[in-house]
Scaffold this motif. Structure first.
Motif, PDB file in Angstrom:
ATOM      1  N   MET A   1     -16.668 -12.339  56.109  1.00  0.00           N
ATOM      2  CA  MET A   1     -18.021 -12.106  55.596  1.00  0.00           C
ATOM      3  C   MET A   1     -17.970 -11.992  54.074  1.00  0.00           C
ATOM      4  O   MET A   1     -17.218 -11.154  53.550  1.00  0.00           O
ATOM      5  CB  MET A   1     -18.549 -10.804  56.210  1.00  0.00           C
ATOM      6  CG  MET A   1     -19.850 -10.319  55.630  1.00  0.00           C
ATOM      7  SD  MET A   1     -21.207 -11.281  56.239  1.00  0.00           S
ATOM      8  CE  MET A   1     -22.541 -10.179  56.027  1.00  0.00           C
ATOM      9  N   ILE A   3     -20.063 -11.209  50.669  1.00  0.00           N
ATOM     10  CA  ILE A   3     -21.276 -10.534  50.205  1.00  0.00           C
ATOM     11  C   ILE A   3     -21.413 -10.744  48.704  1.00  0.00           C
ATOM     12  O   ILE A   3     -20.449 -10.537  47.952  1.00  0.00           O
ATOM     13  CB  ILE A   3     -21.200  -9.021  50.510  1.00  0.00           C
ATOM     14  CG1 ILE A   3     -21.195  -8.783  52.016  1.00  0.00           C
ATOM     15  CG2 ILE A   3     -22.354  -8.267  49.846  1.00  0.00           C
ATOM     16  CD1 ILE A   3     -20.597  -7.464  52.424  1.00  0.00           C
ATOM     17  N   VAL A 108     -14.013  -8.482  54.717  1.00  0.00           N
ATOM     18  CA  VAL A 108     -15.221  -8.408  53.890  1.00  0.00           C
ATOM     19  C   VAL A 108     -14.828  -8.666  52.436  1.00  0.00           C
ATOM     20  O   VAL A 108     -13.990  -7.965  51.873  1.00  0.00           O
ATOM     21  CB  VAL A 108     -15.925  -7.035  54.020  1.00  0.00           C
ATOM     22  CG1 VAL A 108     -17.129  -6.961  53.075  1.00  0.00           C
ATOM     23  CG2 VAL A 108     -16.368  -6.782  55.455  1.00  0.00           C
ATOM     24  N   GLU A 127     -24.373 -13.205  52.522  1.00  0.00           N
ATOM     25  CA  GLU A 127     -25.520 -12.317  52.323  1.00  0.00           C
ATOM     26  C   GLU A 127     -25.549 -11.857  50.874  1.00  0.00           C
ATOM     27  O   GLU A 127     -24.490 -11.680  50.254  1.00  0.00           O
ATOM     28  CB  GLU A 127     -25.421 -11.056  53.207  1.00  0.00           C
ATOM     29  CG  GLU A 127     -25.677 -11.291  54.666  1.00  0.00           C
ATOM     30  CD  GLU A 127     -25.680  -9.997  55.488  1.00  0.00           C
ATOM     31  OE1 GLU A 127     -25.994 -10.096  56.682  1.00  0.00           O
ATOM     32  OE2 GLU A 127     -25.382  -8.902  54.950  1.00  0.00           O
ATOM     33  N   ALA A 194     -21.222  -5.253  58.398  1.00  0.00           N
ATOM     34  CA  ALA A 194     -20.615  -6.488  57.887  1.00  0.00           C
ATOM     35  C   ALA A 194     -19.329  -6.811  58.637  1.00  0.00           C
ATOM     36  O   ALA A 194     -19.040  -7.977  58.921  1.00  0.00           O
ATOM     37  CB  ALA A 194     -20.338  -6.349  56.393  1.00  0.00           C
ATOM     38  N   LYS A 197     -20.018  -8.686  61.842  1.00  0.00           N
ATOM     39  CA  LYS A 197     -20.641 -10.032  61.785  1.00  0.00           C
ATOM     40  C   LYS A 197     -19.589 -11.121  61.806  1.00  0.00           C
ATOM     41  O   LYS A 197     -18.465 -10.937  61.408  1.00  0.00           O
ATOM     42  CB  LYS A 197     -21.524 -10.134  60.536  1.00  0.00           C
ATOM     43  CG  LYS A 197     -22.776  -9.288  60.674  1.00  0.00           C
ATOM     44  CD  LYS A 197     -23.650  -9.363  59.445  1.00  0.00           C
ATOM     45  CE  LYS A 197     -24.896  -8.515  59.627  1.00  0.00           C
ATOM     46  NZ  LYS A 197     -25.686  -8.386  58.426  1.00  0.00           N
TER      47      LYS A 197
END
Length: 197
Positions: A1, A3, A108, A127, A194, A197
């Protein structure tokens, strides 16, 4: 993920990125990559000298940030020329580091980029997380942190894209109008989500 973390001056973005690093995210700071992009001998520094002249170097052959700042301050064309040199190098460095972090097992990755939306870099992240705070709170923080007057603090905030302009680009809005415990609670919850996901 992946960000994209962003937020205006004194919004609390740095507190969120520090917390995410504590929780186990790989935080990639755009400012650090900007420094790498202009290190002595780098392609970025060569391009700056070509665009702005050898006067941008100090006696050691390193970038003289003050001189470069003076050269682009108030000159929109010069600022855009500098961004055209720096931004691709910063972005490429961050993307390489993100791949390396993922290969190392980080689940992450956080791109900590103050101008993420202004640069149009939203697509490098899955995101976009926007940290916001009320104007009066941001003014108070800038005055305390930088010793500026209220007018100067407001001018700093006004020189940036507003929260309202950024919100349409954000997938997550972190409202930092409360205390630090509340900010950390929100950040912790978002980090856990997160990971799922």
């Amino acid at each position: 993920m992946r960000i994209g973390l962003t937020g205006g001056i004194a919004s609390g973005k740095t507190m969120v990125s520090s917390r995410l690093a504590e929780l186990g995210a790989a935080v990639l700071d755009a400012d650090a990559f900007a420094r790498i992009a202009v290190e002595k001998g780098s392609e970025g520094l060569k391009k700056i000298v070509k665009a702005f002249g050898g006067g941008m170097l100090d006696s050691d052959g390193c970038l003289d940030r003050r001189k470069l700042g003076a050269a682009v301050f108030g000159d929109e064309a010069a600022r855009l020329r500098l961004n055209g040199i720096l931004h691709p190098a910063i972005r490429a460095g961050m993307l390489r580091a993100a791949e390396a972090a993922e290969e190392s097992g980080f689940r992450v990755i956080v791109f900590d980029v103050p101008l993420l939306i202004e640069c149009g870099w939203q697509e490098i992240a899955d995101e976009v997380w926007l940290v916001t705070a009320p104007m009066e709170e941001r003014v108070r923080r800038i005055k305390a942190r930088d010793g500026l007057s209220e007018a100067a603090a407001k001018q700093r905030i006004a020189s940036q894209m507003s929260d309202d302009e950024k919100k349409p680009f954000a997938d997550v809005i972190i409202d930092n109008s409360g205390d630090i415990e509340r900010l950390y609670e929100m950040t912790d919850r978002l980090y856990r989500q997160a990971l799922e996901k």
